[in-house]
Design an enzyme around this catalytic site. Sequence first.
Site, short mmCIF file in Angstrom:
data_model
loop_
_atom_site.label_atom_id
_atom_site.label_comp_id
_atom_site.label_asym_id
_atom_site.label_seq_id
_atom_site.Cartn_x
_atom_site.Cartn_y
_atom_site.Cartn_z
N ALA A 122 0.80 -1.22 0.00
CA ALA A 122 0.00 0.00 0.00
C ALA A 122 0.84 1.28 0.00
O ALA A 122 0.30 2.36 0.14
CB ALA A 122 -0.93 -0.01 1.21
N HIS A 216 -0.83 6.91 4.02
CA HIS A 216 0.49 6.61 4.57
C HIS A 216 1.44 7.73 4.18
O HIS A 216 1.49 8.12 3.01
CB HIS A 216 1.05 5.31 4.00
CG HIS A 216 0.23 4.09 4.32
ND1 HIS A 216 0.13 3.57 5.59
CD2 HIS A 216 -0.53 3.29 3.53
CE1 HIS A 216 -0.64 2.50 5.57
NE2 HIS A 216 -1.07 2.31 4.33
#
Length: 265
Positions: A122, A216
């Site tokens: 991810a 993130h």
Amino acid sequence: MKVAIIGCGAIGSFIAEAIEYGGIGAEISYIYDVDRQRADALATKVESRIASSFYEILNSDVDIVIEAASKKAAQDILKRALPAGKSVLLMSIGALADMSFLEEAFLLAEKGNSRIYLPSGAVGALDALKSAREAGLEEVTLITTKPVQALMGALIDVKLEEIEEKTLLFEGNAGEAIKVFPQNVNVAIAISLSGIGVEKTKVKVFADPDAELNMHEIYARGAFGSLYFKVENLPSPQNPKTSYLAALSAVATLRRISSRLKIGT
Ligand SMILES: NC(=O)c1ccc[n+]([C@@H]2O[C@H](COP(=O)([O-])OP(=O)(O)OC[C@H]3O[C@@H](n4cnc5c(N)ncnc54)[C@H](O)[C@@H]3O)[C@@H](O)[C@H]2O)c1
């Protein structure tokens, strides 16, 4: 390239369908899931045998075992597949957080002349971290911010459903983070292995009731200079804990393995 897919959930199903329709240079020999209904459902969409057990896959001519199941399953798959000469593409990268297990996996891969492939999952920026560490990294920090429902199942003493504003749930190193969030911060281990290891990589995890995306951010500093990377991921429609980009990264890794042109460090 003959592959077996272990875990027919969000990521496993996506990979299987991509191989079936995408011209990746791979062929699905087996799919397998402990939940037989999930394997049956996937078998209606792709051409593949359903393995009756992992043992059947170990005794086949499969080249690569694709793990898209769980951290626990991942360790078992590595231990059995690598010495049997099967390479493993690992999604549950948290399984490699324990350095003594990582050493064991390397020895098993040497014994079987097999390889371990870790897709970027991810996040991104792993290529830059790998280059940067050649001259030494001083700091690597991951800040993960997720909607509350994406963090369900975390081993924390907080009632997630009662959170009303953005809240810091965890601050520590990557090795500690994966123990608390076994399904959420695989990326912390991918970043650690690309950079300065699980003990020195710092992690913060926020729950944000107003967030719709899995975010993130990576900060790194070293002899090369510094970097900041941010990704805002759409969740997979089948599993809110999983980002769509993670499934895409597995497909891109398969394409890279079979490609004559390897881009990135
Ligand atoms: N590297 C990354 O960035 C990243 C990102 C997202 C998810 N993940 C990890 O990838 C894995 C798969 O994610 P997902 O969203 O597809 O999960 P999912 O829950 O949608 O699917 C997992 C499937 O694996 C099956 N399974 C569990 N244990 C098994 C076993 N021992 N043998 C065979 N099948 C088993 C389950 O029945 C389920 O069908 C998870 O471990 C997740 O933490 C990694």
